[in-house]
Enzyme design. Structure first.
Site, short mmCIF file in Angstrom:
data_model
loop_
_atom_site.label_atom_id
_atom_site.label_comp_id
_atom_site.label_asym_id
_atom_site.label_seq_id
_atom_site.Cartn_x
_atom_site.Cartn_y
_atom_site.Cartn_z
NE ARG A 149 44.24 49.46 37.31
CZ ARG A 149 45.14 48.47 37.45
NH1 ARG A 149 45.99 48.19 36.50
NH2 ARG A 149 45.20 47.77 38.55
NE ARG A 178 51.36 39.28 42.35
CZ ARG A 178 50.42 39.63 41.49
NH1 ARG A 178 50.06 38.83 40.53
NH2 ARG A 178 49.86 40.82 41.58
NE ARG A 220 42.40 44.77 40.76
CZ ARG A 220 43.59 44.36 40.35
NH1 ARG A 220 43.85 44.31 39.06
NH2 ARG A 220 44.51 44.00 41.21
CE LYS A 267 52.01 42.07 36.13
NZ LYS A 267 51.91 43.28 36.94
NE ARG A 312 47.53 45.34 43.80
CZ ARG A 312 46.83 46.14 42.99
NH1 ARG A 312 46.08 47.10 43.49
NH2 ARG A 312 46.85 45.95 41.71
P1 AMP Z 1 46.74 41.21 39.98
O1 AMP Z 1 45.43 41.28 39.27
O2 AMP Z 1 47.77 40.42 39.23
O3 AMP Z 1 47.26 42.56 40.40
O4 AMP Z 1 46.49 40.37 41.32
C1 AMP Z 1 45.59 40.84 42.31
C2 AMP Z 1 45.85 40.11 43.61
O5 AMP Z 1 45.64 38.71 43.44
C3 AMP Z 1 47.27 40.22 44.15
O6 AMP Z 1 47.49 41.41 44.89
C4 AMP Z 1 47.35 38.98 45.03
O7 AMP Z 1 46.63 39.15 46.24
C5 AMP Z 1 46.58 37.97 44.20
N1 AMP Z 1 47.47 37.25 43.26
C6 AMP Z 1 47.43 37.30 41.90
N2 AMP Z 1 48.37 36.51 41.36
C7 AMP Z 1 49.04 35.96 42.40
C8 AMP Z 1 50.14 35.07 42.50
N3 AMP Z 1 50.76 34.59 41.41
N4 AMP Z 1 50.56 34.72 43.75
C9 AMP Z 1 49.95 35.17 44.85
N5 AMP Z 1 48.91 36.02 44.84
C10 AMP Z 1 48.45 36.42 43.62
#
Ligand code: AMP
Length: 196
Positions: free
Chosen positions: A127, A88, A139, A13, A150
């Site tokens: 990655r 989400r 990360r 994404k 996740r």
């Molecule tokens: P991402 O970079 O999108 O994989 O997000 C990393 C982490 O941030 C996720 O595993 C969640 O802990 C938190 N996070 C990101 N976006 C959301 C969202 N829309 N709702 C809840 N938690 C989020």
């Protein structure tokens, strides 16, 4: 152009959203990036979010809804935006719909990138390896345990959004397993159809 990218972690994404920002001159709004920035800056939100994020769980709807509603009202979003990692959950999708309706905005498309989970685990491992080889830091949630969490969170809380957006006639499902350029081309074709 106002878009949402749906798909599990590691589906591509972020990569695809970045390419579209260049093409359309609109920002990519990644709630993950915004939350990581809050954690680094040590803000109140960052402090509340850090442990949940490290464990691979979801931060509360209230926090992310607030962040996004402020962000989409910014001047640089006036021509549109690409949401990456938000919504989400179904309540987040409903909050977004309310916010957008209040601002008289509508979504152009919701693009879901379909991938298989075994491939995702391999993608996340490469990655991490590439980042480390380039001398970068990984990360804190890019480890197998958090990654599995996740994925489980995605299946349970985010996957229902496919049905939600499909019922509204906004969902476009694309094969996220194709190579990166082919995925970009299929997104561009889908967007041309959506705006025709
Ligand atoms: P991402 O970079 O999108 O994989 O997000 C990393 C982490 O941030 C996720 O595993 C969640 O802990 C938190 N996070 C990101 N976006 C959301 C969202 N829309 N709702 C809840 N938690 C989020």
């Amino acid at each position: 152009m106002r878009l949402i990218f749906l798909g599990p972690p590691g589906a591509g994404k972020g990569t695809q959203a970045k390419r579209l920002t260049d093409k359309f001159g609109i920002p990519q709004l990644s709630t993950g990036d915004m939350l990581r920035a809050a954690v680094s800056a040590g803000t109140e939100i960052g402090k509340r979010a850090k442990a949940v994020m490290d464990a691979g769980g979801l931060v509360s709807d209230d926090i992310v809804n607030q962040i996004v509603s402020e962000r989409i009202a910014s001047a640089d979003c006036s021509k549109g935006f690409i949401l990456d990692g938000y919504p989400r959950t179904v309540p987040q999708a409903k909050a977004l719909a309310e916010n957008m309706a209040a601002m008289n905005l509508r979504l152009d498309a919701v693009i879901e990138l379909k991938v298989d989970e075994e491939a995702l685990i391999r993608r996340i491992e490469s990655r991490v390896a590439e980042t480390l080889a380039a001398g970068g830091t990984v990360r804190s949630d890019d480890n197998p345990e958090s990654f599995r969490k996740r994925l489980a969170e995605y299946r349970e809380k985010t996957a229902p959004l496919s049905a939600y957006y499909s019922e509204q006639g906004e969902l476009v499902v694309l094969d996220g397993m194709a190579d990166v350029d082919a995925v970009t081309r299929s997104i561009e074709t889908a967007l041309e159809k959506a705006s025709a």
